[in-house]
Design a protein around this motif. Structure first.
Motif, PDB file in Angstrom:
ATOM      1  N   VAL A  55     -89.367  26.202  30.977  1.00 10.48           N
ATOM      2  CA  VAL A  55     -89.276  25.679  29.614  1.00 10.48           C
ATOM      3  C   VAL A  55     -87.950  24.943  29.389  1.00 10.48           C
ATOM      4  CG1 VAL A  55     -88.268  27.724  28.477  1.00 10.48           C
ATOM      5  CG2 VAL A  55     -89.893  26.253  27.230  1.00 10.48           C
ATOM      6  N   THR A  64     -94.959  22.635  25.539  1.00  9.57           N
ATOM      7  CA  THR A  64     -94.965  23.818  24.679  1.00  9.57           C
ATOM      8  C   THR A  64     -95.002  23.401  23.212  1.00  9.57           C
ATOM      9  OG1 THR A  64     -93.751  25.057  26.355  1.00  9.57           O
ATOM     10  CG2 THR A  64     -93.744  25.958  24.125  1.00  9.57           C
ATOM     11  N   ASN A  68     -98.177  24.004  20.789  1.00 12.12           N
ATOM     12  CA  ASN A  68     -97.892  24.790  19.594  1.00 12.12           C
ATOM     13  C   ASN A  68     -98.449  24.091  18.356  1.00 12.12           C
ATOM     14  OD1 ASN A  68     -96.217  27.079  18.236  1.00 12.12           O
ATOM     15  ND2 ASN A  68     -95.616  25.221  17.156  1.00 12.12           N
ATOM     16  N   CYS A  81     -98.315  30.052  27.283  1.00 13.95           N
ATOM     17  CA  CYS A  81     -97.377  29.224  28.047  1.00 13.95           C
ATOM     18  C   CYS A  81     -96.766  30.113  29.120  1.00 13.95           C
ATOM     19  CB  CYS A  81     -96.299  28.653  27.132  1.00 13.95           C
ATOM     20  SG  CYS A  81     -96.962  27.505  25.908  1.00 13.95           S
ATOM     21  N   GLN A  90     -87.439  32.343  27.199  1.00 17.54           N
ATOM     22  CA  GLN A  90     -88.625  31.879  26.482  1.00 17.54           C
ATOM     23  C   GLN A  90     -88.479  32.139  24.981  1.00 17.54           C
ATOM     24  OE1 GLN A  90     -91.583  34.156  28.633  1.00 17.54           O
ATOM     25  NE2 GLN A  90     -92.091  32.410  29.945  1.00 17.54           N
ATOM     26  N   CYS A  94     -88.305  29.332  21.881  1.00 13.93           N
ATOM     27  CA  CYS A  94     -89.239  29.328  20.745  1.00 13.93           C
ATOM     28  C   CYS A  94     -88.504  29.564  19.429  1.00 13.93           C
ATOM     29  CB  CYS A  94     -90.330  30.366  20.946  1.00 13.93           C
ATOM     30  SG  CYS A  94     -91.559  29.855  22.166  1.00 13.93           S
ATOM     31  N   MET A 104     -95.677  33.118  24.794  1.00 14.40           N
ATOM     32  CA  MET A 104     -94.901  32.876  26.006  1.00 14.40           C
ATOM     33  C   MET A 104     -95.051  34.065  26.935  1.00 14.40           C
ATOM     34  SD  MET A 104     -93.607  29.905  25.351  1.00 14.40           S
ATOM     35  CE  MET A 104     -92.144  29.540  26.319  1.00 14.40           C
TER      36      MET A 104
END
Length: 165
Positions: A55, A64, A68, A81, A90, A94, A104
């Motif tokens: 990520v 991502t 989303n 993900c 992660q 986010c 995640m």
């Protein structure tokens, strides 16, 4: 094995994605709270597996964000993900991005996911990480769509994955 490229240089994965129409392989991946998530945890839902190396790269971060945004519009669908990033990284991503409509998951403890889905790199500088791929699974656990992204720096075909739902 699949051959994909990274900026034009070819590298191999451990295998191939599951075949369309086959049962999705089970998995055990690590959630943000360090508990385990399995395929059975999402039974009865449509599932998009958004698989990528990390990520912390631009293309992975964008996929991502894009999934989303799309996930918030989908009924009975979850976007997972999946990478080898630590759950802490992660969660940080986010949180910083305000992303709440994807789940995640980390291949932190067990490399079986990458092997069973055929996405672990076996050669090249990303060896051991997961290749960029999308797998769509229906409510019955059947694979309805797969995409092994041929060039690692390219984004997946979002519309084709969503259409497969």
């Amino acid at each position: 094995m699949a051959t994909v490229t990274l900026k034009g240089t070819p590298f191999e994965t451990v295998g191939n994605l599951p075949e369309k129409g086959s049962k999705a392989p089970d998995f055990s991946l690590t959630k943000g709270d360090l508990s385990e998530a399995t395929l059975a945890d999402f039974k009865g839902k449509k599932i998009i597996l958004n698989i990528y190396p990390s990520v912390d790269t631009g293309t992975c971060a964008q996929s991502t964000r894009t999934f989303n945004a799309k996930a918030s519009e989908l009924e009975n669908t979850v976007v997972l993900c999946i990478s080898k990033d630590l759950p802490f990284a992660q969660a940080r991503f986010c949180g910083a991005e305000g992303l709440e409509d994807v789940v995640m998951l980390s291949q932190l403890r067990d490399d079986a996911f990458g092997k069973n889905y055929g996405v672990s790199f076996t050669t090249g500088p990303l060896k051991g990480l997961l290749s960029r791929a999308v797998v769509v699974i229906d409510e019955e656990g059947t694979v309805t769509y797969t995409e092994q992204v041929a060039e690692t720096v390219d984004e997946p075909d979002y519309e084709a994955a969503l259409k497969a739902l």
